[in-house]
Design a protein around this motif. Sequence first.
Motif, PDB file in Angstrom:
ATOM      1  N   LEU B  65      31.658  43.506  30.988  1.00  0.00           N
ATOM      2  CA  LEU B  65      33.078  42.808  31.816  1.00  0.00           C
ATOM      3  C   LEU B  65      33.047  41.544  30.980  1.00  0.00           C
ATOM      4  O   LEU B  65      34.259  40.714  30.989  1.00  0.00           O
ATOM      5  CB  LEU B  65      32.687  42.787  33.104  1.00  0.00           C
ATOM      6  CG  LEU B  65      33.155  42.434  34.032  1.00  0.00           C
ATOM      7  CD1 LEU B  65      34.908  42.579  34.085  1.00  0.00           C
ATOM      8  CD2 LEU B  65      32.684  42.618  35.577  1.00  0.00           C
ATOM      9  N   VAL B  70      37.829  40.556  33.057  1.00  0.00           N
ATOM     10  CA  VAL B  70      38.283  41.836  33.718  1.00  0.00           C
ATOM     11  C   VAL B  70      39.323  42.814  33.477  1.00  0.00           C
ATOM     12  O   VAL B  70      40.445  42.998  34.234  1.00  0.00           O
ATOM     13  CB  VAL B  70      38.512  40.774  35.270  1.00  0.00           C
ATOM     14  CG1 VAL B  70      37.504  40.238  35.740  1.00  0.00           C
ATOM     15  CG2 VAL B  70      39.928  39.843  34.946  1.00  0.00           C
ATOM     16  N   GLY B  71      40.132  42.299  32.266  1.00  0.00           N
ATOM     17  CA  GLY B  71      41.100  43.614  32.152  1.00  0.00           C
ATOM     18  C   GLY B  71      40.577  44.656  31.792  1.00  0.00           C
ATOM     19  O   GLY B  71      41.950  45.280  31.660  1.00  0.00           O
ATOM     20  N   ILE B  72      39.203  44.723  32.096  1.00  0.00           N
ATOM     21  CA  ILE B  72      38.898  46.094  31.183  1.00  0.00           C
ATOM     22  C   ILE B  72      39.290  47.284  32.622  1.00  0.00           C
ATOM     23  O   ILE B  72      39.492  48.296  32.063  1.00  0.00           O
ATOM     24  CB  ILE B  72      37.351  46.639  30.889  1.00  0.00           C
ATOM     25  CG1 ILE B  72      36.307  45.428  31.936  1.00  0.00           C
ATOM     26  CG2 ILE B  72      36.906  45.365  29.573  1.00  0.00           C
ATOM     27  CD1 ILE B  72      35.468  46.256  32.052  1.00  0.00           C
ATOM     28  N   TRP B  73      39.824  46.309  33.804  1.00  0.00           N
ATOM     29  CA  TRP B  73      39.534  46.860  34.896  1.00  0.00           C
ATOM     30  C   TRP B  73      41.117  47.384  34.815  1.00  0.00           C
ATOM     31  O   TRP B  73      42.165  46.718  34.560  1.00  0.00           O
ATOM     32  CB  TRP B  73      39.493  46.388  36.143  1.00  0.00           C
ATOM     33  CG  TRP B  73      38.035  45.900  36.371  1.00  0.00           C
ATOM     34  CD1 TRP B  73      37.105  46.751  35.966  1.00  0.00           C
ATOM     35  CD2 TRP B  73      37.249  45.373  37.229  1.00  0.00           C
ATOM     36  NE1 TRP B  73      35.517  46.365  36.115  1.00  0.00           N
ATOM     37  CE2 TRP B  73      36.050  45.530  36.909  1.00  0.00           C
ATOM     38  CE3 TRP B  73      37.718  43.660  37.190  1.00  0.00           C
ATOM     39  CZ2 TRP B  73      35.284  44.270  37.634  1.00  0.00           C
ATOM     40  CZ3 TRP B  73      36.524  42.624  38.373  1.00  0.00           C
ATOM     41  CH2 TRP B  73      35.213  43.632  38.348  1.00  0.00           C
ATOM     42  N   GLY B  74      41.883  48.689  35.396  1.00  0.00           N
ATOM     43  CA  GLY B  74      42.581  48.533  35.761  1.00  0.00           C
ATOM     44  C   GLY B  74      43.862  47.534  36.410  1.00  0.00           C
ATOM     45  O   GLY B  74      45.401  47.905  36.738  1.00  0.00           O
ATOM     46  N   ILE B  75      43.375  46.470  36.746  1.00  0.00           N
ATOM     47  CA  ILE B  75      44.298  45.627  37.169  1.00  0.00           C
ATOM     48  C   ILE B  75      45.256  44.431  36.809  1.00  0.00           C
ATOM     49  O   ILE B  75      45.396  44.733  35.311  1.00  0.00           O
ATOM     50  CB  ILE B  75      43.469  44.335  38.075  1.00  0.00           C
ATOM     51  CG1 ILE B  75      42.640  43.998  36.945  1.00  0.00           C
ATOM     52  CG2 ILE B  75      42.575  44.752  39.626  1.00  0.00           C
ATOM     53  CD1 ILE B  75      41.974  42.905  37.374  1.00  0.00           C
ATOM     54  N   GLY B  80      46.471  42.189  41.671  1.00  0.00           N
ATOM     55  CA  GLY B  80      45.300  40.883  40.933  1.00  0.00           C
ATOM     56  C   GLY B  80      44.216  41.515  41.735  1.00  0.00           C
ATOM     57  O   GLY B  80      43.342  41.504  40.763  1.00  0.00           O
ATOM     58  N   TRP B  81      44.277  42.163  42.220  1.00  0.00           N
ATOM     59  CA  TRP B  81      42.554  42.631  43.144  1.00  0.00           C
ATOM     60  C   TRP B  81      43.011  44.166  42.980  1.00  0.00           C
ATOM     61  O   TRP B  81      44.288  44.802  43.355  1.00  0.00           O
ATOM     62  CB  TRP B  81      42.320  42.033  44.406  1.00  0.00           C
ATOM     63  CG  TRP B  81      42.172  40.508  44.633  1.00  0.00           C
ATOM     64  CD1 TRP B  81      42.023  39.564  43.690  1.00  0.00           C
ATOM     65  CD2 TRP B  81      42.432  39.619  45.485  1.00  0.00           C
ATOM     66  NE1 TRP B  81      42.198  38.431  43.691  1.00  0.00           N
ATOM     67  CE2 TRP B  81      41.933  38.367  45.253  1.00  0.00           C
ATOM     68  CE3 TRP B  81      42.302  39.934  47.194  1.00  0.00           C
ATOM     69  CZ2 TRP B  81      42.179  37.428  46.542  1.00  0.00           C
ATOM     70  CZ3 TRP B  81      42.327  39.397  48.496  1.00  0.00           C
ATOM     71  CH2 TRP B  81      42.465  37.918  47.485  1.00  0.00           C
ATOM     72  N   THR B  84      37.209  46.231  43.110  1.00  0.00           N
ATOM     73  CA  THR B  84      36.207  45.211  43.107  1.00  0.00           C
ATOM     74  C   THR B  84      35.777  44.297  44.346  1.00  0.00           C
ATOM     75  O   THR B  84      35.307  44.484  45.500  1.00  0.00           O
ATOM     76  CB  THR B  84      35.855  43.827  42.180  1.00  0.00           C
ATOM     77  OG1 THR B  84      37.256  43.931  42.179  1.00  0.00           O
ATOM     78  CG2 THR B  84      35.645  44.163  41.052  1.00  0.00           C
ATOM     79  N   HIS B 138      34.093  39.663  39.393  1.00  0.00           N
ATOM     80  CA  HIS B 138      35.668  39.487  40.225  1.00  0.00           C
ATOM     81  C   HIS B 138      36.355  38.721  39.373  1.00  0.00           C
ATOM     82  O   HIS B 138      37.283  38.618  38.930  1.00  0.00           O
ATOM     83  CB  HIS B 138      36.318  40.440  40.955  1.00  0.00           C
ATOM     84  CG  HIS B 138      37.211  39.138  42.504  1.00  0.00           C
ATOM     85  ND1 HIS B 138      36.542  38.425  42.422  1.00  0.00           N
ATOM     86  CD2 HIS B 138      38.487  39.174  42.286  1.00  0.00           C
ATOM     87  CE1 HIS B 138      37.232  37.615  43.216  1.00  0.00           C
ATOM     88  NE2 HIS B 138      38.421  38.277  42.672  1.00  0.00           N
ATOM     89  N   LEU B 139      35.804  37.836  39.687  1.00  0.00           N
ATOM     90  CA  LEU B 139      36.819  36.131  38.933  1.00  0.00           C
ATOM     91  C   LEU B 139      36.491  36.384  37.389  1.00  0.00           C
ATOM     92  O   LEU B 139      35.987  36.840  36.931  1.00  0.00           O
ATOM     93  CB  LEU B 139      35.260  34.867  38.893  1.00  0.00           C
ATOM     94  CG  LEU B 139      35.306  34.404  40.387  1.00  0.00           C
ATOM     95  CD1 LEU B 139      33.683  33.312  40.197  1.00  0.00           C
ATOM     96  CD2 LEU B 139      35.886  34.661  40.858  1.00  0.00           C
ATOM     97  N   GLY B 140      37.627  35.757  36.815  1.00  0.00           N
ATOM     98  CA  GLY B 140      37.736  35.565  35.473  1.00  0.00           C
ATOM     99  C   GLY B 140      37.049  35.045  34.897  1.00  0.00           C
ATOM    100  O   GLY B 140      36.562  35.571  33.954  1.00  0.00           O
TER     101      GLY B 140
END
Lengths: 1039, 463, 219
Positions: B65, B70-75, B80-81, B84, B138-140
């Motif tokens: 990560l 954080v792009g690895i998540w589906g957001i 945007g949240w 996490t 979860h912060l950028g």
Amino acid sequence: MSCRKDLAGQLAAAHERLGGARGKQYWRSLDELAETPAFMALVHNEFPSQASIWPDTLSRRKFLSLMAASLALGGIGGCSVKPAPTVNIVPYVKPPREIEPGEPLFFATSLTHAGSAVGVLVESHMGRPTKIEGNPDHPASRGATDVFGQAAILSLYDPDRSQTVAHLGQTRTWEDAEAALREALARQRDKRGRGLRILSETVVSPTLAAQRDELLAAFPDAHWHVYEPVNRDSMYTASDWAFGRQVDTHYDFTQADVVLALDADFMMSLPGHLRYVDDFLSRRRLRQHGGNAAKATMNRLYAVEPGVSCTGAKADHRLALRAGQIESFARAVATACGIESGGSVIGGSAAGNEKWLEAVAADLQAHRGRSLVLAGDRQPPAVHLLAHAINDRLGNVGKTVHYTDAWDAGRTERTASLKELAEALDRGDVELLVILGGNPVYNAPVDLALTEKMQKVPLRVHFGPYDDETARQCHWHLPEAHFLEAWSDARAYDGTQSIVQPLIEPLYQGRSAHELLTLLAGAEPTPGYETVRRRWRREATTEQAADFEAFWESVLHDGLLADSAQPRRSVTLADNWQRHLGAGKTTAEPAATELELVFEPDPTIYDGSYANNGWLQECPKPLTKLTWDNAAIMSPSTAEQLGLAHGGYAHGGEHGGYHMPVVELRLNSRSVRAPVWIMPGHAERSITVHLGHGRQQAGRVGGADGHTVGFNAYLLRTSEQPWFAPGLELVPTGETYLLAGTQQHHLMENRELVRSATLGEFRDHPDFAAEPERKQREEQTQRGSLAIATLYEGFNYEAPKHKWGMAIDLSACIGCNACVVACQAENNIPVVGKEQVAAGREMHWIRIDRYSTGTAEKPEEFYFQPVPCMHCENAPCEYVCPVEATVHSSEGLNDMVYNRCVGTRFCSNNCPYKVRRFNFFHYADYHTPTLRLQYNPDVTVRSRGVMEKCSYCVQRIRHASINADTEGRPIADGEILTACQAACPATAISFGDINDKASQVHAWKGQPLNYSLLADVNTLPRTTYLAAVRNPNGKLSEE
Amino acid sequence: MAKTLEDAHRDLIGPDYTPVGHDFASITQQISSLVLRRHTHPGWLALFSLGNGLILMFGCVVIYLLVRGVGIWGINIPVGWCFTITDFVWWIGIGHAGTLISAFLLLMHQKWRTSINRIAEAMTIFAVMCAGMFPLIHLGRPWYFYWLLPYPNTMRLWPQFRSALVWDVFAVSTYFTVSLLFWYMGMVPDLATLRDRATSKLGRVVYGMLALGWRNSARHWHRYEMAYLLLGGLATPLVVSVHSVVSSDFAISVMPGWHETVFPPYFVAGAIFSGFAMVIALCIPIRHFYKVKDLITIDHLDVMAKILLATCFLTSYGYLSEQTMSWFGGENVEGFLYFNRLIGVAQYAPVTWAIVFCNVLAPQVLWFRRVRRSEVMLLIVSVIVLAGMWMERYMIIASSLSRDYLPSSWGIFRPTIWDILTYIGSLGVFIAAFLLFCRFLPIISMSELRAMLPGAHGREEGT
Amino acid sequence: MPQIFPPAMNIISKVTLFGSFVLAAFILWVCLILVRSSYGTGTGVVHVQPVPFSHEHHVGVLGIDCRYCHTSVEYSSFAGLPPTKTCMNCHSQIWVGSNMLEPVRESYRTNRSLRWQRVYSLPGFTYFDHSIHVHKGIGCSTCHGQIDQMPLTFQVPSLLMEWCLECHRNPERKVRPREEVFNMKYKPPANQLELGRKLVKEYDIDDPATITSCSVCHR
């Protein structure tokens, strides 16, 4: 093999640069580029060659982001105190005259697109061009640009442009090429050039035309062929039929009350379309009438077309007909206007549109001399012929329609000339083939089998900007210089002579066509500058020649030669024009049941020549909102009948990726596989495909080395049926394919996002749009609920403070996307690639929302709504940011401070307009040296993990206010143009100081049409909209 | 023998939470031996290594990560949240039961809390630990997390105190500190006991240090009781405050489906709901593996089940009021959203109905005494509730964002493998931490249990 | 029962308990100091330059005006670094032989730029504009210190954001009459505040709220 070759080329290029060829340091000596360019070039050039084997077009970024991020990791606990970095700073040795370090300069030049020139001004920072604006003095621009003009700057810095001369894939020098050519030409000279053939695209440069004639004089038996996949053949054929000579048709929309567009997308594709948009809208800008609604008048536009074009979307009445039916519709209109055109009824599935037809015909006749009928280049000559006839009968000629001699007449036939070449090739009597630009191997009609026939030519030479499909089929490939690198001149749509001057020394080994032609003519290689200048001197009138230097200076300054447009000429319709409407010439009506295939140049990458331009690939197509792909576009019900009614649009709201069924398109025993896209409003049983995709050798972005973007529709396109063909077979394959779109929901869910009315309604009730908001305000003030309870002192925006604001006229916006790309160029907005767009992560700061009324099956009206940041006075994003990374400025701007952002994304979640964009990955390219040159030095390049959004081009605001301040004067209205505003051909955007009572934006916001989006959320947006007003024909609207 | 006695006793005077058939020595013996016995149960080892395996995976996920972003998540934009923050809210919620039991019930003089409060408090600590990780990662740009703290920096900038995220920082950290103190305080006498009974030198030293020189003197006891009571008073408001603050992450926004005044109480109720489910889910296996059925009696489970049922109704009321208000409020956008939650098949309706089943219907079986007193059923119900509460938070976050004001930007969230792994990883952290607690600390408060025995207090003597 | 710990343990435990807090505070304090230290900010550090150019000699002794070399300081964001040509204007006549100046002559011969080390470097996201500061009466020496007394040039202020804000929050403390901007000898008068307020009005310097808006420096 190709990889190795590329690398070889890059190496050579690198060495060449190491040599620091003279002048290079002119642009290189800016201090950002501390590293040795050669080394950097090498490093970066190796990258893609590996990266391009990855499926994702931008995997290179992934790769880099790993490195970048691992550096960022070093910054964990950015608390770690590290000494201030040491940076080099590199002054000039001898200061260049005009350059003022830190201050941008503007130069006038012209860019050529689709066979005509558009004048532009190019912004240059310390010798590197960074941004293209329209040239207000140029008739074809009037200060506006289109997406192609905006994106041209990226092509200049494209690292995939061919960098060296190549022979059979091996790097060579220009000297080698010259030697080889001389030798071959010597042989031709003896036989008067019998074996010499030259194939070029439309010759737009008068100088080049002159050189061509000289060349043909030297080689009398040689042939010069012209081919362009997107051409105006049928227009010229028609003008031959109608007037016995080749004339260009020009339209004067300022004089037209009623316009009928027969499959003519004059807002987006016709030469001079920027000018036409402005003229057309000048007749429907209600804001001009000030508050006085009663005086409001508008012109009326009828559009008949298969697919939904921007013109159709703006039309007051749009009739979806299959391309093959439009001729019979035109005949019917002609008949109704009292012209014997052998066809009075609209046949086939178009039956039932009589009412429409009558209304149109009546309206046209009611406005004799003030009406206008235009036929699209896609339609066969017969339709153009009918258009000429109708305009003639309605007495529009000389009023709304003008004719001029086609400049360079006699050389305007495209496909015929290519056919001739193909035959010659086949006969094998071509010994030297020089392909001067263009990419025939990729885009020539498939039935000519040009590629196979070419093989018979012993010496094939390709001259072009890219090492493309054609280059791979030629012995020699010679790199062509970008138009910002070379001298030339060009003709605008109306023939106006425009100058093309370079802003930068060629980044690679490219040369201009002029330099090549002098070489072919056997003359000593002379710089393009000399050639161009010599011709201008030759052509100069006596008084111009008197002080040629001054004259030349003025031309360079203005970018054009004033009043050099082709003179109008009056032509008369030949008596026997009707005979051309005989059976042979007409298009066969497609039978009701059979499918029709319609070709269309891609709205963003055109005929494929822009395929390697990331900005254009990622720019959503105006209506479908697709990016990075083309598709078989059809109407919902057609899809349903074919059993393809994928829930796609129905559920709606999917912002990002969509898995659509793949079908096989079969036409005369040829076939391609294409994903389906469903477009409400498309004609039934008709399927539109965009040309220009499926490139094999475009480059890393547009497809190379096995991976392609979209499918190649040229594989179905024949010289007989270049634009549409009945008898299409469509076979479902059962597979699906991921398409990336930015908006699939068409309907507004009764939220009054776009407020609209007819002209009549507007006259009766001028403030229909503003009223709800006004009522709400009054109510709130009564309840006193406007006073927000807060511990924080509010802002005072009263004069003399500036109060920046924007207004967008929805009646004007044609959805052309120029603003989107302009913003991308101005604000260093990264390209994220198909996968990221599919994930709903495109980065455009301004987007154009497309809505339609009615139902998805039967949409009635289309609306475009550009949505930049609203810069709310009660901004929901601001109070939720935990670190004050987005805060209000005292002038009411909603500042976004990238370097303070920690990336909680709360602001975006809380933005009702969803205009904020987040760097989910490391999107920005810090590493490709040429791309770094393009970056606007006045805007921070954002790193991974930070939020960004429209800033109202704050860098321009600051620049203007500092200049005004140092000169001790107030900022003039119109001194600050935001990038989107500057580019807009429809002047739909106004920006300025609301406190300035004299400002345009103040006037717009005073309009009764002015309303703010989602006013009931009480965000008090600074960006407001002028409601859309249409002017439908009463006869048709009452139903 | 004891069994019949137990029943007889219960038939006489109803449920009684005093450990039957125990005296001071036996209690001390039984509990401390769990800690002090030499060999470690293979089952424990197995579970523990599972937990550590998950932690390892979690570590890898976090490193990836940090490297990729954080792009690895589906957001995406608009959502945007998602996972996490869902995990964060869920864990924090679970934490609540601990404080409620230990502090709230203490002030209420609820006897039955004594056998389970230690477990509940431990669970709280670890749950909050897990929760705390999520806002960070979860912060950028997680390496700048400290910008959320008010410290004298060279930018002359403070955090933005109007942002609920800053409130979170304070709320959660306070909550963690207080819970930790409370837990440790309560353990001091037991630690002393362990110190005294430890056979190994190491054990004596370590427990000795932790025991802070406790000597069971009357003075110690006096101070201890007082401090414990004070801390209890201090902790009680946190039960309400923390989750109210967390809920304002959503309530202060303008998004339909977030902008709800009912959120604070609604979230607190949900928190206690899930918290008790977790306590039950932990107590039942512990009763088995550590053979403490006579200390954590079926009555304990019974009463917790009742609370579960009660909080189930509070939560259901929350759902009902949400839907009603959205319909009653007549807000076009909000109405659309809530209606869409119920019928948007392609979007989140399945989740909604799953929630209704898990959090509203399933707990209804607890009306039956037989169910409340059947460990298996209880376990099943509480796990269902835990899942349901997670989905509830997921639904609130994802569906609200995916259908907001402008249809043009409507989008859907789809989790990636990384979303899921991040969540599972946090479970690993919890498992491992909790097992360590079970192995090395007294899982049941000996001192308090002893205090409940007849004869613990002077006045009861002679009966 | 035997004692586990020696009596000293009482003290040790207390010290460690409270000591840990003190330690934590100390570490934090050190960090905050380090960031502001010359080590962190690069203040007073003399970089190795291709030519040991002395402002003391050229400005202090010879009294050459700043603008002779930094030509664009009055109307560009960038003050301008003199091209080699400017050096050669004089040094083609004087000191033609000195080795010290060889790099300059070499640059002029070979047409290769001199590569100086930046002394004042701001982060990429901070946009500073010389022209407006000069125009609003901020003297060279306000930021660049007594450069006329620097044999070798070094950075005087910390260039930390707090330093910028000191002036942007109350400009009247620093402004001076425009004609004094390039005067290295200028000393703020006793009534600086009074004068400052007057000049702020006269040069119409925006109110702090405006010039501390983020987008004034960060874009």
